[in-house]
Design a protein around this motif. Sequence first.
Motif, PDB file in Angstrom:
ATOM      1  N   ALA A 210      -2.343   9.345 -11.189  1.00 27.53           N
ATOM      2  CA  ALA A 210      -0.958   9.386 -12.036  1.00 27.53           C
ATOM      3  C   ALA A 210      -0.060   8.293 -11.716  1.00 27.53           C
ATOM      4  CB  ALA A 210      -0.319  11.031 -11.398  1.00 27.53           C
ATOM      5  N   ALA A 211      -0.199   7.855 -10.480  1.00 25.66           N
ATOM      6  CA  ALA A 211       0.770   6.544 -10.326  1.00 25.66           C
ATOM      7  C   ALA A 211       0.348   6.151  -9.123  1.00 25.66           C
ATOM      8  CB  ALA A 211       2.058   7.368 -10.068  1.00 25.66           C
ATOM      9  N   VAL A 212       0.740   4.706  -8.921  1.00 20.48           N
ATOM     10  CA  VAL A 212       0.222   3.839  -7.747  1.00 20.48           C
ATOM     11  C   VAL A 212       1.739   3.098  -7.530  1.00 20.48           C
ATOM     12  CG1 VAL A 212      -1.082   1.883  -6.808  1.00 20.48           C
ATOM     13  CG2 VAL A 212      -2.058   3.497  -8.520  1.00 20.48           C
ATOM     14  N   GLY A 213       1.949   3.251  -6.271  1.00 22.40           N
ATOM     15  CA  GLY A 213       3.170   2.477  -5.746  1.00 22.40           C
ATOM     16  C   GLY A 213       4.477   2.894  -6.576  1.00 22.40           C
ATOM     17  N   GLY A 214       4.648   4.283  -7.184  1.00 21.51           N
ATOM     18  CA  GLY A 214       5.580   4.779  -8.032  1.00 21.51           C
ATOM     19  C   GLY A 214       5.695   4.425  -9.157  1.00 21.51           C
ATOM     20  N   GLU A 215       4.734   3.579  -9.717  1.00 22.60           N
ATOM     21  CA  GLU A 215       4.408   3.004 -11.242  1.00 22.60           C
ATOM     22  C   GLU A 215       3.475   3.927 -11.759  1.00 22.60           C
ATOM     23  OE1 GLU A 215       2.956  -0.711 -13.424  1.00 22.60           O
ATOM     24  OE2 GLU A 215       3.993  -1.352 -11.888  1.00 22.60           O
ATOM     25  N   ARG A 216       3.898   4.552 -13.009  1.00 20.56           N
ATOM     26  CA  ARG A 216       2.776   5.220 -13.992  1.00 20.56           C
ATOM     27  C   ARG A 216       1.382   4.530 -14.000  1.00 20.56           C
ATOM     28  NH1 ARG A 216       3.751   6.652 -18.953  1.00 20.56           N
ATOM     29  NH2 ARG A 216       2.069   8.116 -19.711  1.00 20.56           N
ATOM     30  N   ALA A 217       0.478   5.249 -14.022  1.00 22.00           N
ATOM     31  CA  ALA A 217      -0.923   4.577 -13.950  1.00 22.00           C
ATOM     32  C   ALA A 217      -1.316   4.630 -15.411  1.00 22.00           C
ATOM     33  CB  ALA A 217      -1.854   5.273 -13.314  1.00 22.00           C
ATOM     34  N   VAL A 218      -1.064   3.471 -16.226  1.00 24.68           N
ATOM     35  CA  VAL A 218      -1.558   3.438 -17.830  1.00 24.68           C
ATOM     36  C   VAL A 218      -2.642   2.869 -17.815  1.00 24.68           C
ATOM     37  CG1 VAL A 218      -0.616   2.959 -19.951  1.00 24.68           C
ATOM     38  CG2 VAL A 218       0.983   3.699 -18.125  1.00 24.68           C
ATOM     39  N   GLU A 219      -2.786   1.620 -17.499  1.00 19.03           N
ATOM     40  CA  GLU A 219      -3.860   0.735 -17.561  1.00 19.03           C
ATOM     41  C   GLU A 219      -4.776   0.289 -16.511  1.00 19.03           C
ATOM     42  OE1 GLU A 219      -4.531  -3.874 -19.311  1.00 19.03           O
ATOM     43  OE2 GLU A 219      -2.476  -3.260 -18.378  1.00 19.03           O
ATOM     44  N   LEU A 220      -6.149   0.652 -16.465  1.00 20.03           N
ATOM     45  CA  LEU A 220      -7.179   0.513 -15.608  1.00 20.03           C
ATOM     46  C   LEU A 220      -6.842  -0.723 -14.697  1.00 20.03           C
ATOM     47  CD1 LEU A 220      -9.406   1.792 -14.226  1.00 20.03           C
ATOM     48  CD2 LEU A 220     -10.903   0.914 -15.796  1.00 20.03           C
ATOM     49  N   ALA A 221      -6.864  -1.913 -15.366  1.00 23.70           N
ATOM     50  CA  ALA A 221      -6.720  -3.328 -14.807  1.00 23.70           C
ATOM     51  C   ALA A 221      -5.702  -3.245 -13.907  1.00 23.70           C
ATOM     52  CB  ALA A 221      -6.888  -4.310 -15.749  1.00 23.70           C
ATOM     53  N   ARG A 222      -4.681  -2.788 -14.335  1.00 25.28           N
ATOM     54  CA  ARG A 222      -3.201  -2.868 -13.651  1.00 25.28           C
ATOM     55  C   ARG A 222      -3.259  -1.931 -12.430  1.00 25.28           C
ATOM     56  NH1 ARG A 222       0.955  -5.009 -11.250  1.00 25.28           N
ATOM     57  NH2 ARG A 222       2.663  -3.706 -11.275  1.00 25.28           N
ATOM     58  N   VAL A 223      -3.915  -0.851 -12.730  1.00 25.21           N
ATOM     59  CA  VAL A 223      -4.036   0.138 -11.269  1.00 25.21           C
ATOM     60  C   VAL A 223      -4.931  -0.565 -10.213  1.00 25.21           C
ATOM     61  CG1 VAL A 223      -5.050   2.306 -10.715  1.00 25.21           C
ATOM     62  CG2 VAL A 223      -3.652   2.348 -12.624  1.00 25.21           C
ATOM     63  N   LYS A 224      -6.231  -1.353 -10.501  1.00 24.59           N
ATOM     64  CA  LYS A 224      -6.897  -1.772  -9.786  1.00 24.59           C
ATOM     65  C   LYS A 224      -6.258  -2.798  -9.040  1.00 24.59           C
ATOM     66  CE  LYS A 224     -11.625  -1.204 -12.215  1.00 24.59           C
ATOM     67  NZ  LYS A 224     -12.479  -1.510 -12.496  1.00 24.59           N
ATOM     68  N   GLU A 225      -5.323  -3.634  -9.688  1.00 23.08           N
ATOM     69  CA  GLU A 225      -4.599  -4.844  -9.191  1.00 23.08           C
ATOM     70  C   GLU A 225      -3.775  -4.131  -8.131  1.00 23.08           C
ATOM     71  OE1 GLU A 225      -1.340  -6.899 -11.428  1.00 23.08           O
ATOM     72  OE2 GLU A 225      -3.287  -7.698 -12.205  1.00 23.08           O
ATOM     73  N   GLN A 226      -3.074  -3.131  -8.410  1.00 22.61           N
ATOM     74  CA  GLN A 226      -2.078  -2.428  -7.659  1.00 22.61           C
ATOM     75  C   GLN A 226      -2.709  -1.918  -6.238  1.00 22.61           C
ATOM     76  OE1 GLN A 226      -0.479  -0.061 -10.680  1.00 22.61           O
ATOM     77  NE2 GLN A 226       1.481  -0.329  -9.978  1.00 22.61           N
ATOM     78  N   ILE A 227      -3.949  -1.330  -6.693  1.00 27.18           N
ATOM     79  CA  ILE A 227      -4.412  -0.501  -5.345  1.00 27.18           C
ATOM     80  C   ILE A 227      -4.900  -1.642  -4.318  1.00 27.18           C
ATOM     81  CG2 ILE A 227      -6.453   0.824  -4.513  1.00 27.18           C
ATOM     82  CD1 ILE A 227      -6.108   2.250  -7.201  1.00 27.18           C
ATOM     83  N   GLN A 228      -5.456  -2.830  -4.698  1.00 27.94           N
ATOM     84  CA  GLN A 228      -5.857  -3.977  -3.847  1.00 27.94           C
ATOM     85  C   GLN A 228      -4.691  -4.822  -3.343  1.00 27.94           C
ATOM     86  OE1 GLN A 228      -9.016  -6.350  -5.442  1.00 27.94           O
ATOM     87  NE2 GLN A 228      -9.709  -4.688  -6.802  1.00 27.94           N
ATOM     88  N   GLY A 229      -4.892  -5.159  -2.329  1.00 34.14           N
ATOM     89  CA  GLY A 229      -3.814  -6.157  -1.635  1.00 34.14           C
ATOM     90  C   GLY A 229      -4.224  -6.609   0.000  1.00 34.14           C
ATOM     91  N   GLN A 230      -3.159  -7.039   0.614  1.00 39.39           N
ATOM     92  CA  GLN A 230      -3.631  -7.426   2.082  1.00 39.39           C
ATOM     93  C   GLN A 230      -4.187  -6.306   2.904  1.00 39.39           C
ATOM     94  OE1 GLN A 230      -3.154 -10.491   3.544  1.00 39.39           O
ATOM     95  NE2 GLN A 230      -2.526 -11.547   1.847  1.00 39.39           N
TER      96      GLN A 230
END
Length: 111
Positions: free
Chosen positions: A40-60
Amino acid sequence: GRCGVGIKLKERGGRIVIDKIQRDSAADMDARLVPGDVIAAVGGERAVELARVKEQIQGQAGTSVTIEVARSNLPYPLKVTLTRRSLHIDRTSGSASASRGPSGVFSGMFQ
């Protein structure tokens, strides 16, 4: 290497769902996320686009990410905060058959 929480995502009916959970990953150890959960959301941002969600989940590695999921048998979204870790992909577990999506992103990757 890439760091994430160990979930594999796919789009289904215009929604982003968890397809698989990598064994021994942060998501697997936490055990609250399950395949079929709708992101539904990642980091408080609504999950709309798959590429964006993947980007948000990955990190340091060592940083945390909050993932909100909807599940058909839950009346409210479930919020799960996980700590990103290095993702060691087991080459024998089907990741070799990862297919390249239209954006050039490997759809077989864990996030």
